[in-house]
Design a protein around this motif. Structure first.
Motif, short mmCIF file in Angstrom:
data_model
loop_
_atom_site.label_atom_id
_atom_site.label_comp_id
_atom_site.label_asym_id
_atom_site.label_seq_id
_atom_site.Cartn_x
_atom_site.Cartn_y
_atom_site.Cartn_z
N ARG A 38 -1.13 -28.52 -15.92
CA ARG A 38 0.08 -27.69 -16.02
C ARG A 38 1.31 -28.58 -16.12
NH1 ARG A 38 -3.22 -24.68 -12.57
NH2 ARG A 38 -3.58 -22.52 -13.27
N ALA A 39 1.40 -29.55 -15.23
CA ALA A 39 2.54 -30.48 -15.26
C ALA A 39 2.37 -31.57 -16.30
CB ALA A 39 2.71 -31.12 -13.89
N LYS A 40 1.14 -31.70 -16.84
CA LYS A 40 0.82 -32.72 -17.84
C LYS A 40 1.07 -34.12 -17.29
CE LYS A 40 -0.07 -29.29 -20.55
NZ LYS A 40 -1.48 -28.86 -20.71
N LYS A 41 0.57 -34.34 -16.07
CA LYS A 41 0.70 -35.65 -15.43
C LYS A 41 -0.66 -36.11 -14.92
CE LYS A 41 5.25 -36.03 -15.60
NZ LYS A 41 5.92 -37.13 -16.36
N VAL A 42 -0.85 -37.43 -14.91
CA VAL A 42 -2.04 -38.01 -14.30
C VAL A 42 -1.83 -38.02 -12.79
CG1 VAL A 42 -3.49 -40.07 -14.13
CG2 VAL A 42 -2.49 -39.42 -16.33
#
Length: 215
Positions: A38-42
């Motif tokens: 959703r946040a497009k973060k690792v």
């Protein structure tokens, strides 16, 4: 160098973690890290906080980045890569009739079963669309129950656990969240419970929980 898997704890990406855990390649041929799609973060690993779009422009999981930089991110491809690199077998050898059957099952889960669960996660669909999608899903569950798993087999193909089991199991696991009652499909329910009860599946889930940022 090793390849890298990015996944989430409950999405279809988790099927890849479970398969890789069973295959005995985590930490050797494959490192696994979690992502927030959703946040497009690792979320974990050496790239924690990185923009996931820069790793996979689709922003979805599973994603496997190979040593040469090739990005794979569809289950039919990622799970077969795991099968091809397994220490403990999780799929038939490439080029065999059994392998083509495995490919067929993976594609069936992706297009027919996963594809039928997917719309139900959308909170904005109308009641009419939700009813239609639910009815469609029930036709897939009935086919699994009456045809694919009708003989009560513990594993889908080949008499032993494969990447197809890992994928189908995770997709079926969404039933509880979506309030889809599997008890009407006795063979499907028994199959799901059997896979869930495997020691290595339970151990893989425990490892996922342990490695989750919120653990």
């Amino acid at each position: 160098m090793t390849a890298t898997l990015y996944y989430t704890a409950t999405s279809c990406g988790a099927a890849n973690f479970i398969a890789a855990y069973r295959a005995g390649i985590l930490g050797t041929k494959l490192n696994a890290y979690q992502a927030d799609i959703r946040a497009k973060k690792v979320l974990t690993g050496p790239n924690t906080g990185a923009d996931f779009f820069k790793i996979n422009p689709k922003g979805n999981v599973p994603t496997i980045v190979l040593e040469d930089g090739t990005v794979l991110n569809e289950n039919a491809a990622t799970l077969q890569w795991i099968a091809d690199n397994a220490v403990t077998s999780v799929g038939a050898k490439n080029g065999t009739s059994a392998r083509y059957l495995l490919q067929s099952k993976l594609s069936y889960v992706s297009s027919e079963v996963h594809g039928s669960y997917g719309p139900l996660f959308n909170p904005s669909i109308t009641p009419e669309v939700r009813t239609w999608a639910t009815e469609k899903l029930h036709t897939k569950l009935k086919f699994l129950n009456d045809v694919e798993l009708a003989d009560g087999r513990p594993f889908w193909i080949g008499g032993e656990f494969s990447v197809a089991d890992s994928y189908l199991y995770i997709v079926l696991s969404w039933s509880g969240f979506l309030k889809i009652d599997l008890t009407a499909y006795a063979k499907v329910k028994a199959y799901f419970d059997g896979i869930a009860g495997l020691d290595f599946v339970k151990a893989a889930h425990a490892q996922i929980t342990k490695e989750s940022p919120s653990a």
